[in-house]
Design an enzyme around this catalytic site. Structure first.
Site, short mmCIF file in Angstrom:
data_model
loop_
_atom_site.label_atom_id
_atom_site.label_comp_id
_atom_site.label_asym_id
_atom_site.label_seq_id
_atom_site.Cartn_x
_atom_site.Cartn_y
_atom_site.Cartn_z
CG HIS A 109 122.29 -0.83 52.66
ND1 HIS A 109 121.77 -0.79 54.00
CD2 HIS A 109 122.13 -1.99 51.76
CE1 HIS A 109 121.27 -1.52 53.55
NE2 HIS A 109 121.31 -2.90 52.53
CG LEU A 114 114.62 2.88 59.97
CD1 LEU A 114 114.20 2.78 61.51
CD2 LEU A 114 115.96 4.03 59.39
CG ASP A 115 119.44 -0.44 55.34
OD1 ASP A 115 118.48 -0.10 54.78
OD2 ASP A 115 120.53 0.56 55.49
CB ILE A 116 116.98 -6.14 58.15
CG1 ILE A 116 116.58 -7.27 58.61
CG2 ILE A 116 118.79 -6.76 57.83
CD1 ILE A 116 116.20 -9.07 58.39
#
Length: 242
Positions: A193, A106-108
């Site tokens: 993303h 999962l993105d930050i």
């Protein structure tokens, strides 16, 4: 015969105590293997064959551990990083020594459901493009999501680098009084993303993104961000569902 493992490591991995604590307890005579007291943590045992007792109680070894984490923002989906806190930094004993890794990423700034495991076969089964395991997200968009957007996602969005996404689902569209819109997104792949870039191709911006489901497994509503728990066997099977 199964995998041979150091006795102090096995006991620590099962959450009985740290490696140092286990060395002390072993010297005190609190551990036996096949009826014989063993005082050295360096002793190697086969947890599938040997009977290991700690204070007279059998120690049942689990080779694989799989956790459900509600990932918070600001934490990266990696095993180590010099600049940022990782999802493994959120773990306590006994899981810190189990060689866990995130299943996908999962993105930050994306929150929600992330699976941590040391079972490589499980990770492959969930992530393999051939398996088509769906992932469902809750997204807040800066403007209204339209029926035309739904059709575009179903047809396959083309990203900024020219990649043609697989058909995706937009549903449960909920316009908000502030002009934003909540919508749920179902993807069958996991490009970098991807949700954000798909909406950007439609000139819309993702304000908030949370993964709420993988396969048939939904994020536990009682897990606060940063919390985790062990998955039951039936939940692991749900995770694999298409």
């Amino acid at each position: 015969m199964g995998e041979m493992i150091r006795l102090d490591k096995l006991l620590s991995n099962m959450g009985i105590g740290s490696r140092n604590e286990m060395r002390v307890r072993l010297k005190q005579g609190g551990v036996s293997v096949n009826g014989t007291v063993v005082k050295s943590g360096k002793e190697k045992v086969d947890p599938q064959v040997d009977q290991i007792l700690y204070n007279g109680i059998p120690v049942v070894y689990q080779k694989f551990v799989t956790l459900m984490l509600n990932k918070p923002a600001g934490v990266i989906s990696a095993t180590q990083d010099a600049m940022h806190q990782t999802v493994l930094d959120l773990l306590d004993e006994p899981y810190v020594n189990r060689n866990l890794f995130p299943v996908g990423r999962l993105d930050i700034d994306t929150v929600g459901l992330l699976i941590l495991t040391n079972d490589g076969a499980l990770s492959h089964e969930v992530l393999s493009p051939k398996k088509h395991v769906p992932k469902r997200y809750l997204a807040q968009i800066n403007t209204l999501v339209t029926p035309e957007d739904v059709v575009a996602f179903e047809s396959g969005i083309t990203l900024d680098d020219g990649y043609m996404c697989k058909p995706a689902i937009l549903d449960k569209i909920e316009p908000q009084s502030d002009g934003t819109c909540f919508v749920q997104v179902v993807l069958y792949e996991g490009k970098f993303h991807q949700v954000k870039r798909m909406f950007e191709s439609l000139e819309k911006h993702v304000i908030y993104l949370k993964r709420i489901q993988m396969g048939g497994l939904e994020l536990d509503p009682f897990l606060l961000e940063g919390q985790y728990r062990v998955l039951e066997d039936f939940e692991i099977e749900l995770l694999k569902q298409k």
